[in-house]
Every structure is written in C-alpha cells, then in structure tokens.
Design a protein around this motif. Structure first.
Motif, PDB file in Angstrom:
ATOM      1  N   LYS A 122      40.050  29.400  39.098  1.00 48.52           N
ATOM      2  CA  LYS A 122      41.343  29.164  38.459  1.00 48.52           C
ATOM      3  C   LYS A 122      41.183  28.926  36.964  1.00 48.52           C
ATOM      4  CE  LYS A 122      42.062  25.573  40.974  1.00 48.52           C
ATOM      5  NZ  LYS A 122      42.698  24.355  41.554  1.00 48.52           N
ATOM      6  N   ASP A 135      49.974  33.146  36.488  1.00 49.82           N
ATOM      7  CA  ASP A 135      49.678  31.946  37.265  1.00 49.82           C
ATOM      8  C   ASP A 135      48.220  31.541  37.047  1.00 49.82           C
ATOM      9  OD1 ASP A 135      48.139  33.646  38.822  1.00 49.82           O
ATOM     10  OD2 ASP A 135      49.470  33.584  40.561  1.00 49.82           O
ATOM     11  N   ASP A 136      47.733  30.638  37.887  1.00 51.17           N
ATOM     12  CA  ASP A 136      46.392  30.089  37.695  1.00 51.17           C
ATOM     13  C   ASP A 136      45.293  31.099  37.993  1.00 51.17           C
ATOM     14  OD1 ASP A 136      45.179  27.853  36.703  1.00 51.17           O
ATOM     15  OD2 ASP A 136      45.049  26.784  38.616  1.00 51.17           O
ATOM     16  N   GLN A 137      45.666  32.221  38.608  1.00 49.33           N
ATOM     17  CA  GLN A 137      44.696  33.281  38.871  1.00 49.33           C
ATOM     18  C   GLN A 137      45.010  34.536  38.056  1.00 49.33           C
ATOM     19  OE1 GLN A 137      44.618  33.642  43.175  1.00 49.33           O
ATOM     20  NE2 GLN A 137      43.176  31.929  43.358  1.00 49.33           N
ATOM     21  N   ASN A 149      38.328  36.309  42.329  1.00 46.28           N
ATOM     22  CA  ASN A 149      39.406  36.245  43.323  1.00 46.28           C
ATOM     23  C   ASN A 149      39.596  37.563  44.047  1.00 46.28           C
ATOM     24  OD1 ASN A 149      40.955  33.522  43.203  1.00 46.28           O
ATOM     25  ND2 ASN A 149      40.578  34.002  41.053  1.00 46.28           N
ATOM     26  N   SER A 156      42.908  26.796  35.316  1.00 46.88           N
ATOM     27  CA  SER A 156      43.021  25.361  35.064  1.00 46.88           C
ATOM     28  C   SER A 156      41.697  24.625  35.197  1.00 46.88           C
ATOM     29  CB  SER A 156      44.058  24.740  36.005  1.00 46.88           C
ATOM     30  OG  SER A 156      43.717  24.981  37.362  1.00 46.88           O
TER      31      SER A 156
END
Length: 458
Positions: free
Chosen positions: A336, A292-294, A328, A338
């Motif tokens: 992120k 995912d984005d993380q 994070n 992104s």
C-alpha cells in the motif's frame, strides 16, 4: 486500425518501463506509449541532468577553494558552459538510450511513439491506431507550473527544462521560488559565476521544513553571494529592452533587473490532454488523478502511477508506485502507498536528507517528543573535509521510542539519512540504531551520538 493488448502503459517514465518488464516477463502483451522522450523527467530534465550540473558546479566551487586544502591552482577558475551542457546531454542521452534498449529487448512489448488519448475505459487512440486493453496504467508525469503573476507572459522566462539548454552564463539569474528546484539551480549558477537572486513570496525558504533548517539553508546560500528576497508579496514582470524588470512588492520599491528569469514555483500534472473524461477517470481540483491505496483509479482496470497521481513528486516514489502495482497485480502481495515513508532530499551543497515528520509536525501531533541535534562542526568527517555547514536532527516519540523523523543538512546528509530510514522502515526503536557500531570516520557514526543526547521539546 485496432490492436488489442493485455496491458497498455501511457508514459515511459520511472514507473512505466519496469512495469512493462514485469508484465512482459509474465507473458502479457504490453503497449508502451510515449509522446516525447523515453525515461521521463528523471532521465531527461530532472534528477540526472540537474545532478550532472550540480557536480560541475561543485567542481568549480572546490577549484576556487583549492588553497584551503594546500593545493595551488594557477590563474582564475572559469567554466565552459558549452562543455558543461555537453556533459549533461551525454549523461542523459546514455540513460535514455539504455531505457530504450531495455524496452526493445522485452519479448512481448511494443513501443508506440505518439500522444495517447482515451476514447473509452478500455481504449486509447495513438495517432491513427486504436489500442485496447482491460488493463491501462497512466504514468504521464508532471511539468513546470507557469504562475499567474502580472506580466509573466510578456517576458521571456525559463523553467527547469528550458534552463538545461543554456550554453551561456546568465549575467544575472533571478529565480522565482525559494524551494527545492529553484535553490538547486540558484546555487549551481552562482558557482558557475552568475549573479543570482532568489525571490520567494513566503517569509522563508523551503517553508515545509523547520525554521532552523530554512534559516541554515538561507545562510549557506547567502554565504556564497546569493541574494535572497523573501516576503515578495507582489511579484510582477516588465520587459526592459533585452532584460526583465522583476518587481517584488506592491508599492514603489526598487525592482530587480534580470537577464534571465527562472520560474520554479511548482508542478502541474500532465493530465489535461489525455481525454480522461472519455474514460470517466476522476481527478482532483489540481488535475491529479485520484487513486486508492493500491493506486487504482475510480475506473476498474485503470491505475495511475508517478507524479500524475499526487502521491509523490520524486523518482523514488514513482518507482515505488511500480513496485506497489506489480506486487498487488502479479505477486499476491498487498502493498500500500500508506505504508511508504516520506523521504526526499534537497541537492544544494551541502545536501539536506529528510525522512518522516519535521519537528514542527511532531509538535503539532500532540505526542511526547524527544529531539536530538548536533552541528556539523562537531562531526569529524565534516571537519576533515572543511565542510562544516549545517546540522543533524532526530525526532523521537518518547513513549514508543520510535523515530518520527530526521533531517541531516550537511556533507553526506543525503546518504547518512538512509540508516534512519531503514530503522524507521523496520519499525525498530531508536535504541537499536543508538547501540549499533558505525564506521569511523563517517557522518553516520554521529547519529547514535545524537540519539544518546535526546531531550524533551521545550
């Protein structure tokens, strides 16, 4: 034997050791598993050794050009491939030793040498030891792709790793693949003194770039005597004694006779032998771990960083993956993937520095776009160095005044591009950079001039 850790990191490439450092400093016990060489691709068979070779090739090139600068060099310029290889090995070895000492100095970190395989979402076997943790980070990188071409397994070939071990000069090196890795090796070996041919299936080199960039790169290489063959729709190989016959087309067109063949047609992730199924980790059809984005996988407590996650194929993206995970996990800072700009370079000489959209992509986006372009023949710094090949180009959104992307193909392009990267990262309009005073004489000082000459796309 089973040992429990607060975190397990599989792979000691660019993301693994710095993450181990952050976790260790936070008081966590960390197991780092590496089956081959600490440091990953960049240190051992990527950035550092190849750029060391590029530097040697540049020295040979400039020695041959000495008379252009009024410098006399007696006799022919020759290269000693044994010494060039030794220099490359020293540079890589010193970097690798530095990473190993760094890991050894981490208070809560243990380095395991061996092949890691998942046995469950929380356990990894390394030889006879079972390591367990609720946090596992995969950082296993990628390797050269062997293309499905007729005869490829019947002849000796090199990849980006094997060619580093050459201590002889190939009489005729045929490079299969006209993109970043292949072109760097093509130019360096031409400068060392080899006959070099680049074979590309597509209609042009580095196809992800704009046509004007591709054409300029081809011109640079051909000017140095590199033979470029594009639209080779049926590449195939046949052994011919101690040489390799390389066919390019489906008919009876004449083939190339190569003494050495370099395969440079892409990369595949090192995920096929990790036992990912045992952990339930999802991969895409090419074998890249889905995140995912993380950078979290579909399995809670497992992350994937670096080349193996398909989010980037560079040292800088791998290191940024570490920064995103650490921010994070440890800093309560929701960073992120992104948010990351697309930035990279092609290290032929002169280099190509790239950020963001190409002109082609900007056209396809439907935006109102402005473009500024300037040849390096009109950049004083390039003229002074007698290195005037290439150009700089900036693409801007006409309505928001934000810079969408840029390409600097020319001397210092890999460094000059960072001023544009920083403005884009800050979200500032192009006018901020246009009005900034730059040092003279530099390549960067002409970027405001380019921005002052923006024109709508035709």
């Amino acid at each position: 034997m089973s040992r429990a850790f607060d975190a397990i990191i599989i792979g000691a490439g660019q993301a693994g050791p710095p993450l181990a450092g952050r976790l260790s400093a936070a008081g966590m016990t960390v197991a780092v598993v590496e089956r081959h060489l600490v440091g990953g691709t960049c240190v051992n068979d990527g950035c550092m050794p190849t750029k060391a070779l590029v530097a040697s090739a540049y020295a040979a090139h400039m020695a041959r050009r000495a008379a252009d600068f009024g410098v006399a060099v007696d006799g022919d310029v020759s290269v000693d491939m044994t010494r060039i290889r030794a220099r490359r090995e020293t540079i890589s070895g010193n970097a690798r030793n530095g990473v190993e000492k760094w890991l050894a100095g981490m208070e809560h970190c243990t380095l395991f040498r061996g092949h890691a395989r998942f046995e469950s979402p929380t356990s990894v076997r390394v030889d006879d030891e079972l390591l367990t943790s609720d946090r596992i980070f995969i950082n296993v990188g990628a390797r050269a792709l062997v293309p499905d071409m007729p005869g490829v397994h019947d002849v000796p070939t090199l990849n980006n790793t094997g060619i580093l071990d050459l201590d002889v000069l190939p009489p005729h090196l045929v490079v299969i693949g006209g993109s970043y890795i292949g072109l760097e090796f093509a130019q360096m070996y031409r400068r060392f003194g080899s006959q070099v041919t680049v074979v590309e299936k597509g209609p042009r080199l580095v196809s992800r770039e704009d046509p004007d960039v591709s054409d300029a790169i081809r011109g640079i290489l051909e000017a140095e005597g590199i033979d470029v063959r594009t639209e080779a729709e049926c590449i195939h190989f046949t052994p011919q004694g101690d040489q390799v016959e390389v066919g390019l087309h489906c008919g009876n067109d004449p083939a190339l006779m190569a003494t050495h063949v370099l395969l440079a047609v892409g990369r595949v992730p090192n995920t096929d032998d990790l036992g990912l199924d045992a952990a339930g980790i999802t991969v895409d059809k090419r074998g890249y771990i889905e995140v995912d984005d993380q950078l979290r996988t579909n399995v809670p407590g497992i992350w994937a960083m670096g080349d193996c996650n398909g989010k980037g194929a560079f040292t800088h993206t791998s290191y940024n993956d570490f920064e995103i995970v650490a921010a994070n996990l440890l800093d309560n800072d929701p960073r992120k993937v992104s948010d990351r700009l697309s930035v990279y370079a092609l290290y032929i000489d002169p280099p190509l520095g790239r950020v963001g959209m190409s002109e082609t992509q900007a056209r396809a986006s439907g935006r109102k776009v402005l473009v500024g372009k300037r040849p390096m023949t009109r950049v004083g710094r390039a003229v002074e160095k007698s290195e005037t090949q290439g150009f700089m180009k900036v693409v801007v959104d006409a309505e928001t005044k934000s810079i969408l992307g840029a390409a600097i193909l020319g001397t210092g392009g890999d460094e000059a591009i960072h001023g544009i990267i920083d403005i884009m990262s800050a979200g500032a309009p192009y006018t901020t950079l246009q009005r900034t005073v730059h040092i003279h004489p530099t390549v960067s000082e002409l970027i405001p001039t380019v921005l002052g000459d923006l024109k709508p796309l035709e």
